[in-house]
Design an enzyme around this catalytic site. Structure first.
Site, mmCIF file in Angstrom:
data_model
loop_
_atom_site.group_PDB
_atom_site.id
_atom_site.type_symbol
_atom_site.label_atom_id
_atom_site.label_comp_id
_atom_site.label_asym_id
_atom_site.label_seq_id
_atom_site.Cartn_x
_atom_site.Cartn_y
_atom_site.Cartn_z
ATOM 1 N N ASP A 296 41.388 63.988 90.743
ATOM 2 C CA ASP A 296 42.704 63.856 90.155
ATOM 3 C C ASP A 296 42.565 62.925 88.934
ATOM 4 O O ASP A 296 41.512 62.345 88.668
ATOM 5 C CB ASP A 296 43.707 63.328 91.201
HETATM 6 C C1 GLC Z 1 48.445 64.199 88.187
HETATM 7 C C2 GLC Z 1 48.646 64.783 89.565
HETATM 8 C C3 GLC Z 1 47.918 66.075 89.791
HETATM 9 C C4 GLC Z 1 47.820 66.844 88.487
HETATM 10 C C5 GLC Z 1 46.947 66.045 87.547
HETATM 11 C C6 GLC Z 1 46.822 66.713 86.174
HETATM 12 O O1 GLC Z 1 48.332 62.810 88.262
HETATM 13 O O2 GLC Z 1 48.354 63.948 90.671
HETATM 14 O O3 GLC Z 1 48.636 66.802 90.790
HETATM 15 O O4 GLC Z 1 47.246 68.123 88.717
HETATM 16 O O5 GLC Z 1 47.404 64.713 87.381
HETATM 17 O O6 GLC Z 1 48.058 66.734 85.545
#
Ligand code: GLC
Length: 754
Positions: A296
């Protein structure tokens, strides 16, 4: 230039293989020898720096986080230091960036473009929790399919979805992104969404230019954040992890998902992004996952504040050795991995394995044959927000609506509204909101293109005198506009009160300590009720809300979530009775935040509640039961269940058994019912939940019609982890429950013998 002869050989091999192993010939979910050979050939040519580039994912200029975006990412693209970009879309923009990679790098490895296509790309669908209320896996697959077609036409290869985190705590804002509290329903919907994104139901391969690679997130158990506070610690027994939280990830992977996103949270003492037990032992060794793991957003870096590593180097070392393949936005792989290899803290074979996984997907996606295969701007225009897509969105919206309450007033139910109704007051801060209809994680969807409730009602009731008054804001304490709303109500035959949350009050970093209707909306509702006019509460929210006063005093309550582009049309159809509401709650609605966590598949305890006995498991000040139970949802007709019967009253632990029940439409109009099939293992070596969903079926019944539904109970359905954490079926009595809600079932007992 390393090995110019080899490079020439590779590029000609690419041409050869590229020609004869056309993407369409590949399996829909797995790799094949030709791809493996191409991966090996390419890997053999790559420098360590080029390999690390493939493990690096950065956000683009579209990055909504702005200041955290690395300014020089375009230079990194040109120098092969980036393998994937997210938040970049449109055919034109992705093509521009792709050209930078292809025309400037030595090996011309195409970029992968990813984005959060969570519930629609341009055509917005209900927030996933709302769509889960449809209990309609075909519908969930269809909406994901539409999202994929639109996203792919805009140059995207990969979506960071489905989010499949089980959530039992509505304080957690991201409950809106998943499919609720139940592993069985959550697994079915997770698999459906993967099949939709990847076009699997249509036999498509990942190289088709109208599918996107699914990314199952957030692995794992992110939804168990303590106190419902986002990013907080998760800690649980291995049994709860495996019986409640892991099944939807496994279902998504079994359905064909070939990327997984590691979560922010610590799980049982180890951050998920550095958790070998999760990322290698379970994901790869037990589940045989063949795809790649992306972190993430900067979750590698966050292992420093998790206090398990002292610096970026240690964080990168922990992540890659635990099983992470790609670093989202953290820049740690880019700046640390080469040093870690030189220091012997990370082996180049570990790097090679990670690169192999990424390259495998790039080959499977057909990126080498067609690096510009999604750059057709005409096709982008033709495939976006088409009438067909908008129809799917409307269908999803209407089927996601849950009729929570519809009491009769003076002998007649308020809903559906009579078509002859003369004056309708539509009040509340969400009545004419368009942007909020998108809900959280609406990505590239345009709120201005949403149909508000007011617009939908004006369209549906052209003959009526529609009086609109906002009444108040969503989340402040001003009551200045109350009077205008009360005046409108006083002139109306019925009052529709559209109350709830803003779309930003759920989603990421949107936990609420109070899950009531925010601001002074409930005060407005109470005043509307004093007008003596029939009031219909239409809730628009991203999480279960605690609405004890409304549940007690408002005769009709409709749960409308955030329904997407066609929200207003769908709600109007339900209020008018054009569509008979059929949604069922995928998550428990508590009476109070003080009951949380409150979920249907709870344990019995040694002192189950007995209102007459003080010393039993209950509160002094509130009932244990929820306001609205998991699986609850009413219709404009009624259904009666009867003749629950077992194919045989006793089975061996290795056998299966069919369970049948008759369902009759006892009302005056056609309706759709979702029959739910639950079990309870009455005596087992470890305490089992008082209910566990093991099946559900949607059935359309004409007025008066009866149909027999049959469920099959298998040994797999009866399995659980015993004291030794072995999955077993134990002999004993199993309570069988079937009905229209977890709190309303017929029961019988099945005997299971050794
Ligand atoms: C965010 C979220 C995740 C998302 C990623 C990219 O913090 O936790 O669900 O896919 O970043 O945007």
């Amino acid at each position: 230039m390393r090995h110019p002869i080899l490079l020439l050989a590779f590029l000609s091999a690419m041409l050869l293989f590229g020609a004869c192993s056309s993407p369409e010939k590949r399996s829909t979910t797995g790799t094949n020898d030709a791809i493996e050979q191409r991966v090996d050939s390419l890997l053999a040519l790559m420098t360590l720096e080029e390999k690390i580039g493939q493990l690096t994912l950065y956000s683009s200029d579209f990055d909504v986080t702005g200041p955290t975006m690395r300014s020089g990412y375009l230079d990194d693209v040109k120098s092969g230091k980036v393998g994937a970009i997210f938040n970049a879309f449109t055919a034109a923009f992705t093509t521009k960036i792709q050209k930078l990679a292809i025309e400037n790098t030595r090996l011309k490895i195409p970029l992968l473009f990813g984005y959060d296509v969570i519930h629609g790309f341009k055509t917005a669908f209900p927030v996933p929790l709302g769509e889960a209320a449809s209990w309609d896996t075909a519908l969930c697959a269809r909406s994901a399919r539409v999202a994929a077609v639109e996203a792919a036409a805009a140059g995207l290869h990969w979506t960071f979805a489905p989010m499949v985190d089980i959530a039992r705590d509505p304080r957690w804002g991201r409950i809106t992104e998943g499919a609720g509290e139940d592993p069985h329903l959550g697994s079915a919907i997770a698999a459906a969404r993967v099949r939709g994104f990847q076009g699997i139901n249509e036999g498509k391969t990942l190289a088709a230019n109208d599918v996107v690679l699914a990314c199952v997130k957030h692995f794992a158990a992110y939804g168990a954040a303590e106190a419902g506070r986002d990013y907080n610690t998760t800690d649980m027994s291995d049994r709860v992890l495996r019986e409640i939280y892991l099944p939807p990830y496994k279902a998504a992977i079994d359905a064909g998902a070939l990327s997984v996103m590691s979560a922010f949270n610590e799980l049982n003492g180890v951050p998920a992004t550095g958790n070998q037990y999760l990322l290698t032992d379970i994901l790869r060794n037990e589940w045989k996952f063949k795809g790649f793991v992306v972190t993430d957003y900067t979750s590698i870096n966050e292992m420093i504040p998790h206090n398990v590593v002292a610096d970026s180097a240690e964080a990168g070392e922990l992540a890659i050795n635990a099983g992470v393949d790609m670093d989202m936005q953290g820049g740690i792989f880019q700046f640390q991995l080469a040093k870690l290899v030189k220091q012997g803290r990370v082996s180049e074979s570990t790097i090679n394995e990670a690169v192999r996984r990424v390259l495998r997907l790039k080959f499977m996606l057909g990126l080498f044959e067609a690096p510009y295969g999604r750059s057709d701007t005409t096709r982008e225009r033709e495939r976006t927000m088409t009438p067909e897509h908008l129809e799917v969105s409307l269908d999803a919206a209407r089927k996601s609506i849950v009729l929570l309450k519809n009491d009769s007033l003076k002998g007649n139910a308020i809903l559906p509204l009579a078509s002859t109704i003369k004056t309708i007051a539509i009040v509340g801060p969400l009545a004419d909101s368009k942007r909020d209809m998108l809900g959280a994680w609406a990505g590239a969807c345009d709120g201005n293109k949403c149909i508000s409730l007011l617009e939908g009602m004006k369209k549906r009731f052209p003959q009526a005198n529609i009086l609109y008054a906002k009444g108040c804001n969503i989340n402040d304490d001003s009551t200045n506009a109350f009077n205008a709303a009360l005046q409108a109500a006083s002139k109306a035959d019925v009052v529709i009160a559209a109350l709830g949350e803003t779309s930003e009050m759920s989603g990421e970093a949107a936990s609420r300590s109070n899950i009531g209707i925010p601001g002074v909306q409930e005060d407005l509702l109470k005043k509307l009720a004093t007008t003596g006019k029939p009031v219909v509460l239409v809730l628009m929210n991203g999480r279960p809300l605690a609405i004890p006063w409304a549940a007690q005093n408002i005769p009709a309550i409709v749960e409308a979530w955030f329904l997407g582009t066609r929200a207003g049309d769908a709600i109007a159809e339900v209020l008018a009775g054009d569509y008979n509401p059929s949604g069922k709650l995928p998550v428990t609605f508590p009476r109070s935040v003080g009951q949380i966590p409150l979920y249907y598949n709870h344990k019995n305890t040694g002192r189950p509640i007995n209102p007459k006995d003080k010393y039993t498991s209950k509160y002094l000040d509130i009932q244990n039961t929820p306001q609205f139970a998991f699986g609850h949802g009413l219709s404009y007709t009624t259904f009666a269940y009867s003749a629950l019967r077992l194919e045989k009253s006793s089975i061996k632990t290795s056998e299966q058994v069919r369970v049948s029940i008759d369902v009759q439409n006892t009302g005056t109009r056609e309706g759709v019912e979702t029959a739910q099939f639950y079990i309870r293992d009455l005596v087992a070596s470890v305490p089992r939940p008082v209910q566990e969903l093991r099946g559900f079926q949607k059935v359309v019944l004409k007025a008066g019609e009866t149909k027999t539904l049959t469920f099959t109970l298998t040994p797999e359905d009866l399995m659980f982890y015993n004291r030794q954490m072995k999955r077993v079926v134990e002999p004993g009595d199993i309570k069988i429950m079937v009905g229209g809600s977890s709190d309303n079932t017929l029961t019988t007992t099945l005997k299971v013998t050794q």
